[in-house]
Design an enzyme around this catalytic site. Sequence first.
Site, short mmCIF file in Angstrom:
data_model
loop_
_atom_site.label_atom_id
_atom_site.label_comp_id
_atom_site.label_asym_id
_atom_site.label_seq_id
_atom_site.Cartn_x
_atom_site.Cartn_y
_atom_site.Cartn_z
N GLU A 115 -11.61 6.24 5.30
CA GLU A 115 -10.88 7.08 6.17
C GLU A 115 -11.88 7.40 7.37
O GLU A 115 -11.36 7.54 8.70
CB GLU A 115 -10.52 8.47 5.47
CG GLU A 115 -9.20 8.38 4.58
CD GLU A 115 -8.12 8.04 5.19
OE1 GLU A 115 -7.96 7.92 6.54
OE2 GLU A 115 -7.02 7.53 4.47
N TYR A 122 0.87 -1.11 0.06
CA TYR A 122 0.18 -0.04 -0.01
C TYR A 122 0.74 1.17 0.04
O TYR A 122 0.64 2.18 -0.79
CB TYR A 122 -1.16 -0.11 1.20
CG TYR A 122 -1.90 1.19 1.26
CD1 TYR A 122 -2.78 1.58 0.65
CD2 TYR A 122 -1.31 2.39 2.40
CE1 TYR A 122 -3.27 2.67 0.89
CE2 TYR A 122 -2.21 3.41 2.60
CZ TYR A 122 -3.05 3.67 1.67
OH TYR A 122 -3.81 4.77 1.91
N TRP A 129 -4.54 2.54 10.35
CA TRP A 129 -5.18 2.15 9.14
C TRP A 129 -4.83 0.59 8.53
O TRP A 129 -5.56 0.31 7.70
CB TRP A 129 -4.24 3.24 8.09
CG TRP A 129 -4.43 2.99 6.68
CD1 TRP A 129 -3.61 2.35 5.89
CD2 TRP A 129 -5.84 3.16 5.90
NE1 TRP A 129 -4.33 2.57 4.57
CE2 TRP A 129 -5.62 2.70 4.59
CE3 TRP A 129 -6.97 3.76 6.57
CZ2 TRP A 129 -6.61 2.95 3.60
CZ3 TRP A 129 -8.04 3.92 5.72
CH2 TRP A 129 -7.91 3.70 4.09
#
Length: 201
Positions: free
Chosen positions: A50, A28, A58
């Site tokens: 988000e 990522y 995350w």
Amino acid sequence: MTRELITTADDGVARCGWVSDDPEYRRYHDEEWGMPLHGDQALFETIALEGFQAGLSWITILRRRAAFRSAFDDFSIASVARYDEAKADELAGDPSIIRNRQKILATITNARVVENLISDDPGALDRLVWGHAPASHTRPETIDQVLSVTAESTALSTALRRLGLSFVGPTTMHALMQAAGLINDHAVGCARGDELAASRH
């Protein structure tokens, strides 16, 4: 434990210090984070994820992203905007995603707001988000320079809240700006950040 600005993994690549040795996290960071992201649906998905990330790490969201996409019809704005109470109940009982009913309802409401925004003006969400990209940005050289909120992310948050979106606070919108490439916030010394910086010149 003191966080490092840059870490060099066993593959010899210098990366931002927040990247763990998790292969998906590395991928990522190397392939997505900080790459310019455009399109109403792509940005709606990022805003939604988000929002789900708020209060969590995350990597928790990233590991569930495929499940989120499956559960939310690939974040089709039109589809999510049609979700009813029964669908919200179904999602709140889905163990493959984050079962936070408030965030689920916010995603549905946000889809309706965005659908209304773009119905007669495709690309309106893209233009609104990118219209808040700072004219210039300095990549962090020290941990103290790693920000969690900026004037631009606060302004974007305000603009989206005025439209009726929620879970779009200044910190969440700064994370969006980082992820969607409105800024190149890879730390100085990060190999991927250097590549992105070179590509923009």
